[in-house]
Design a protein around this motif. Structure first.
Motif, PDB file in Angstrom:
ATOM      1  N   LYS A  50     -23.657 -14.220 -31.837  1.00 17.90           N
ATOM      2  CA  LYS A  50     -22.683 -13.500 -32.684  1.00 17.90           C
ATOM      3  C   LYS A  50     -22.528 -14.172 -34.039  1.00 17.90           C
ATOM      4  CE  LYS A  50     -19.393 -14.427 -29.788  1.00 17.90           C
ATOM      5  NZ  LYS A  50     -19.868 -15.172 -28.642  1.00 17.90           N
ATOM      6  N   THR A  51     -22.269 -15.488 -33.976  1.00 19.01           N
ATOM      7  CA  THR A  51     -22.055 -16.210 -35.224  1.00 19.01           C
ATOM      8  C   THR A  51     -23.317 -16.182 -36.079  1.00 19.01           C
ATOM      9  OG1 THR A  51     -20.443 -17.653 -34.168  1.00 19.01           O
ATOM     10  CG2 THR A  51     -21.428 -18.442 -36.205  1.00 19.01           C
ATOM     11  N   THR A  52     -24.451 -16.313 -35.409  1.00 21.41           N
ATOM     12  CA  THR A  52     -25.715 -16.300 -36.132  1.00 21.41           C
ATOM     13  C   THR A  52     -25.881 -14.995 -36.908  1.00 21.41           C
ATOM     14  OG1 THR A  52     -26.614 -17.635 -34.346  1.00 21.41           O
ATOM     15  CG2 THR A  52     -28.194 -16.643 -35.860  1.00 21.41           C
ATOM     16  N   LEU A 165     -15.043 -12.150 -40.228  1.00 25.01           N
ATOM     17  CA  LEU A 165     -14.114 -13.027 -39.507  1.00 25.01           C
ATOM     18  C   LEU A 165     -14.835 -13.637 -38.308  1.00 25.01           C
ATOM     19  CD1 LEU A 165     -11.233 -10.371 -39.340  1.00 25.01           C
ATOM     20  CD2 LEU A 165     -11.481 -12.127 -41.095  1.00 25.01           C
ATOM     21  N   ASP A 166     -14.941 -14.952 -38.290  1.00 23.65           N
ATOM     22  CA  ASP A 166     -15.607 -15.595 -37.147  1.00 23.65           C
ATOM     23  C   ASP A 166     -14.568 -16.205 -36.226  1.00 23.65           C
ATOM     24  OD1 ASP A 166     -17.268 -16.692 -35.350  1.00 23.65           O
ATOM     25  OD2 ASP A 166     -18.273 -18.073 -36.729  1.00 23.65           O
ATOM     26  N   GLU A 167     -14.321 -15.546 -35.129  1.00 22.15           N
ATOM     27  CA  GLU A 167     -13.315 -15.994 -34.157  1.00 22.15           C
ATOM     28  C   GLU A 167     -12.045 -16.464 -34.856  1.00 22.15           C
ATOM     29  OE1 GLU A 167     -14.443 -17.511 -30.664  1.00 22.15           O
ATOM     30  OE2 GLU A 167     -16.545 -16.960 -30.792  1.00 22.15           O
ATOM     31  N   PRO A 168     -11.432 -15.603 -35.645  1.00 23.66           N
ATOM     32  CA  PRO A 168     -10.317 -16.066 -36.472  1.00 23.66           C
ATOM     33  C   PRO A 168      -9.090 -16.434 -35.635  1.00 23.66           C
ATOM     34  CG  PRO A 168     -10.493 -13.685 -36.588  1.00 23.66           C
ATOM     35  CD  PRO A 168     -11.671 -14.150 -35.799  1.00 23.66           C
TER      36      PRO A 168
END
Ligand code: ATP
Ligand code: MG
Lengths: 370, 673
Positions: A50-52, A165-168
């Motif tokens: 996901k982050t990638t 938004l990365d796991e905000p």
């Protein structure tokens, strides 16, 4: 997906995207189109990429293959500074030595705005995220939830076309998380900014997203609205990852019915051929309870008698474990409303009839299991 | 329905996407390349020059020259003699006379016993081969044409040596016992000093970390004092204490302080703080839970010590040992002052170069010295990386419990060590203030009239301060910016790895070697950078490079702790990275920046080894003045100057402390919640 559609009508189009870390493929053949103003969630287990994918969209870590088009412009190989997005990280990455005001103003400087303009905008933003009088404080003097909002304010300060938004919310405790969930969604709706959020929390994704992108092992398993991915999971992984799912080994009998143990059941449409070994699946809350002696109107109603051998009270409903010898020994889990339990007089150790509604009983390929 | 299996799992063929570089990327890479180039020019190139020098031999090849001699009437009879044949006839030069250095010159009249410059006899000389060379006066002839010269001119003929590459220098080094004995001397001095220092420092650090002894702050302060003085200062103190007219020389029972005893005692003094810092850090991170476990298992203190304490600090001990070993084996100032006839490698380099002008042999000794230094450095690096792993797994810090007897024992021990350190400094200060040791013990400031002595006078002192300030300012900027670029730039993996390697290299290179390498590289007329030779600039460059590694590592450690996403956020907000660097990175790292600058300042004040080859009459330095005044027998002024360095560094440290506090309070309000 709709790969044939031209990317013109989408705000963000990802095409045949791959990402390799050495020999390890973190993303494989990802294609995805996002409409303007949409709220998209990337959902999947830890390490699924996901982050990638988010960082590829931001240009922070370039993909190995494939293209990304944003707002009609090919941004595939552009550095982050030449793309149009705001981003909030899990750590918030607030500048610790700058006040809240200066943090928010950081991106507003050097763009021909006057000092007064910047000050007004910062004030508006602080009001927008509900922290109108915290501007003079330093980040360390705010709570986690407040810091999160400041990070959000800083990200949207420059009115970017895309918000990432990365796991905000993952660093916050449960209560604050639920509260901020709504606030972020609200804000996004108000601003109409296309938003991509990464999360591994299915509840969060279901509550916030317009569409959810379910990922696993570097591939997209399914894209759909929350109800779609919940009610019509396209494979066993999605079915299992989002919500809960009873899984029973079965085979496709004549006419597409599912043979389980000695019975066969009508089920949701599928395209397996007769005799194929499949997994029959139904969600706990889709099982309908009836009292003993209930007479089904037809065989299509999928009624069987079971033994209720364990009940667990989970506040808003009862979780029940059901057994049926003819059912290949499999145990079913069903969630019954408090109301139904009272009405039908259900109790541990008693027999009962359950109905497996045909349109909620699904057949999946076993290999889709993760 | 079977979406997952429909995906291929092979990366499709084609080229990897290459990112377009942003302006910031280009700027950062450019910056990195510039700083890397700086390190190449100030480190790699000079070292290479030195290495090639050590493999260069120069020799007069007599067979390359032919001579003819006329009769008194100036008529040549056509008979030609080679230089080799003439030498065989006359035995003018022995074979060893023919080996020389790059600047060697050889007269030729010795080949002609009846030569007289008033004689009417004419001479002819020529090179046999094109590469032969001889001088007539200052004119060089490198062709094969005959030169006809009268007697008076002929006496001004000088042959020039031919350069060849090979291991001859090393052969002659290893066949000269006076030279290669130094290897043994250096090694055992270093080993002995290491054992003594590490043992002393361990118990000192142990007392400070693991006992409830009083005055810990005071002892910590004293332990650090030797860092503030040049390594040769303890040598001067030892001369006063145990030298020929020493106050307490009877304590040595006739043994001489000039030699290994003096070097070891002095080395223990100046390496003590280094060992103490490392071991103290190792002790500070050990896990209290292990001790609780040991107590609950009823292990005896002795057993706990060997099964918990020592294994816990083993990396610290090993690292301290190699650091001390490296410091001692590469130190030049101390053995120069107190070594007497006892030769060590670092002093050999100096003697070869300054005393005998034999640069090639100086280069050979340098190469010999680099080997143990690099080994010690490499082992230390390996051990340190393990220590870091230990640190990240840290948990509950150990809290000592009072134990009256042990605490008193530790207090006595620490007092003795403190007495040793303070005593050495006090002796120097006393010697500096006494009129004429040991005859007139009345106090005076005569020894501070540096302008009346060799060594450059007060100007040296002010030059040193200038050097220290410039080194601190330039060095900190370059090092911190370089570290930032390596740590925070995107991609460019190979470039960053190379940069890291260059940044680590200076630590492995002894100062003497660096200084000598600078002579070879910068004092070469063909080098466009030749202009900086003999200026303050080269001293600053040399000092920055010499102390690059520790500063770089300090900066890296601090930068690594900073959120990696600051740069991403800044880029997404379309702000230049330089703005982020100035507005966020530097202010947040200010404590580290100040630490690096004080480290550079203090070291620039005290360094001797690298700059001893590079100062000029206009850029004499205080630390060098100490050396030179001591050399000239002005020991009291040397001590006085040494103490000036001490007070300056102490003052700098205090200013640093106050400044850090002040700046911290002003710019880092965010640290206090
Ligand atoms: N720089 C890297 N080098 C090598 N492998 C990497 C790198 N970054 C990520 N990976 C790998 O790629 C995979 C996907 O990582 P990614 O960070 O995208 O996961 P994620 O879905 O965001 O997980 P999480 O929910 O834990 O944040 C993981 O297996 C990870 O180990
Ligand atoms: Mg992630």
């Amino acid at each position: 997906m709709t790969a044939e559609q031209t990317s013109g009508e989408f705000y963000l189009s990802i095409k045949d995207l791959w990402k390799a870390f050495g020999t390890f493929l973190a993303l494989r053949d990802i294609s995805l189109d996002i409409k303007e103003g949409e709220f998209i969630c990337f959902l999947g287990p830890s390490g699924c990429g996901k982050t990638t994918l988010l960082r590829a969209i931001a240009g922070l870590d370039l993909q190995t293959r494939g293209s990304i088009t944003q707002d009609g412009k090919d941004v595939s190989n552009l550095p982050p500074s030449e793309r149009d997005f705001g981003i909030v990280f899990q750590s918030y990455a607030l500048f610790p030595n700058l006040t809240i005001e200066k943090n928010i103003a950081f991106g507003l400087e050097n763009a021909g705005r006057s000092k007064a303009e910047i000050a007004t905008r910062v004030k508006d933003l602080l009001k927008l995220v509900g922290l109108p009088d915290q501007g003079k404080k330093y980040p360390a003097q705010l709570s986690g939830g407040q810091q999160q909002r400041i990070a959000l304010a800083r990200a949207i300060a420059t009115k970017p076309g895309l918000l990432l938004l990365d796991e905000p919310l993952s660093a916050l405790d449960a209560k604050v998380r639920v509260h901020l969930r709504h606030e972020i969604k609200e804000l996004q709706r108000k601003l109409g900014v296309t938003t991509v959020m990464v999360t591994h929390d299915q509840e969060e994704a279901l509550a916030m997203a317009d569409r959810i992108v379910v990922m696993n092992h570097g591939v997209i398993e399914q894209v759909g609205s929350p109800t779609e991915v919940y009610r019509e999971p396209s494979n066993l992984f999605v079915a299992d990852f989002i919500g809960e799912m009873n899984q029973i080994d079965s085979a496709v009998a004549n006419g597409g019915r599912l043979a389980i143990g000695e019975d066969s059941f009508a089920c949701h449409a599928h395209d397996f051929s007769d005799g194929a070994a499949v997994v029959a699946a139904i969600r706990p809350e889709d099982i309908i309870p009836h009292e003993v002696g209930y007479q089904p109107e037809s065989a299509e109603q999928n009624c069987i008698e079971v033994l209720l051998h364990e009940m667990e009270f989970l506040g808003s409903f009862w979780r029940c474990r059901l057994q049926n010898d003819r059912f290949g020994g499999a145990e079913l889990i069903a969630d019954f409303s408090i109301n139904a339990v009272r009405r039908l007089g259900l109790a541990e150790g008693k027999p009962m009839i359950i109905e497996l509604p045909a349109d909620r009983l699904m057949a999946f390929d076993r290999s889709g299991e993760s | 329905m079977t979406l997952a299996s429909s995906h291929t799992s092979e990366l499709p063929p084609g080229k990897d996407i290459k990112g377009k570089l942003s302006r910031d990327d280009l700027m950062m890479r450019g910056g990195m390349i510039i700083i890397a180039l700086y390190l190449v020019i100030t480190l790699a190139f000079p070292l290479f020059s030195m290495l090639s020098k050590s493999f260069s031999t120069y020799r007069f090849e007599l067979s390359q020259y032919e001579f003819q001699v006329s009769d008194e009437a100036g008529v040549f009879d056509g008979s030609v003699l080679t230089g080799a044949a003439l030498n065989a006839q006359t035995e003018a030069y022995a074979d060893s006379d023919l080996s020389t250095g790059a600047d060697g010159r050889l007269g030729v009249t010795a080949f002609f016993p009846e030569f007289s410059f008033r004689s009417p006899v004419m001479y002819q000389i020529r090179n046999v081969a094109e590469n032969g060379r001889f001088l007539v006066g200052s004119t060089l002839y490198d062709d094969t044409a005959w030169q006809t010269l009268d007697s008076n001119t002929f006496r001004r003929v000088q042959l020039r040596p031919t350069k060849s590459t090979g291991v001859d220098n090393f052969i002659s080094y290893f066949s000269t016992p006076a030279l290669f004995n130094s290897i043994k001397n250096s090694l055992w001095i270093a080993v002995l000093s290491t054992v003594v220092t590490v043992s002393l420092a361990f118990w000192f650090a142990y007392a400070l970390n693991r006992s409830c002894m009083r005055f810990k702050g005071f002892f910590r302060l004293i332990a650090m004092a030797p860092i503030l003085v040049p390594s040769l200062l303890p040598g001067i103190a030892l001369v006063y204490l145990f030298g020929n007219q020493g106050m307490i020389k009877e304590l040595l029972f006739g043994a001489s302080i000039y030699g290994p005893i003096g070097i070891v005692i002095g080395s223990v003094f100046f390496t003590f703080p280094h060992a103490f810092i490392i071991i103290s850090a190792a002790l500070a991170i050990s896990d209290a839970r292990l001790y609780e476990a040991a107590t609950s298992l009823r292990a005896t203190p002795w057993r706990t010590f060997w099964t918990v304490t020592v294994p816990g600090v083993r990396y610290g001990l090993i690292s301290a040992a190699f650091v001390v070993f490296n410091l001692v084996i590469t130190d030049f100032g101390l053995p120069k002052v107190i070594g007497g006839q006892f030769n060590v490698l670092a002093v050999d380099i100096y003697k070869q170069v300054i005393g005998q002008q034999n640069f090639e042999m100086g280069a050979v000794v340098s190469v010999v010295l680099v080997v143990p230094a690099i080994l010690a450095f490499a082992i230390d690096r390996m051990v340190q990386s393990k220590q870091v792993a230990l640190l990240s797994a840290r948990s509950v810090p150990y809290q000592p419990t009072p134990n009256a007897a042990a605490d008193r024992g530790f207090l006595i021990y620490c007092s003795l060590v403190a007495l040793f350190i303070l005593g050495m400094l006090a002796v120097c200060q006393f010697a500096a203030l006494v009129k004429f040791w040991p005859y007139d013990l009345s106090l005076s400031l005569n020894n501070y009239q540096f302008d009346k002595m060799d060594g450059g006078g007060w100007a040296s002192y002010f030059n040193s301060i200038k050097l220290a300030l410039l080194t601190a300012i330039c060095g900190t900027s370059v090092v911190f910016f370089g570290a930032y670029l390596v740590e925070k730039s995107n991609g460019f993996g190979a470039g960053r790895a190379v940069f890291q390697m260059f940044a680590m290299l200076p630590m492995a290179i002894p100062g003497m070697v660096l200084g000598l390498a600078y002579i070879f590289f910068f004092n070469n007329p063909d080098n466009p950078l030749n202009a900086i030779y003999g200026t303050m600039t080269i001293l600053v460059i040399c000092t920055v490079t010499h102390f690059y590694t520790v500063s770089h590592l300090t900066a890296m450690t601090s930068l690594k702790q900073m959120d990696r996403e600051f740069e991403s956020v800044s880029a997404s907000l379309k702000q230049p990275t330089l703005k982020l660097f100035a507005r966020v990175t530097v202010p947040v790292s200010l404590p580290t920046v100040l630490d690096i600058s004080i480290y550079l300042f203090v070291n620039a004040m005290t360094t001797v080894s690298a700059v001893v080859f590079l100062y000029s009459p206009k850029t004499t330095l205080a630390s060098i003045a100490v050396l030179n005044m001591d050399d000239a027998g002005d020991i009291a002024p040397a001590a006085a100057m040494g103490m000036m360095i001490f007070y300056t560094n102490a003052a700098a440290r205090i200013i640093h402390l106050i400044a850090s506090r002040g700046i911290l309070r002003r710019t880092q309000a965010w640290r206090t919640r």
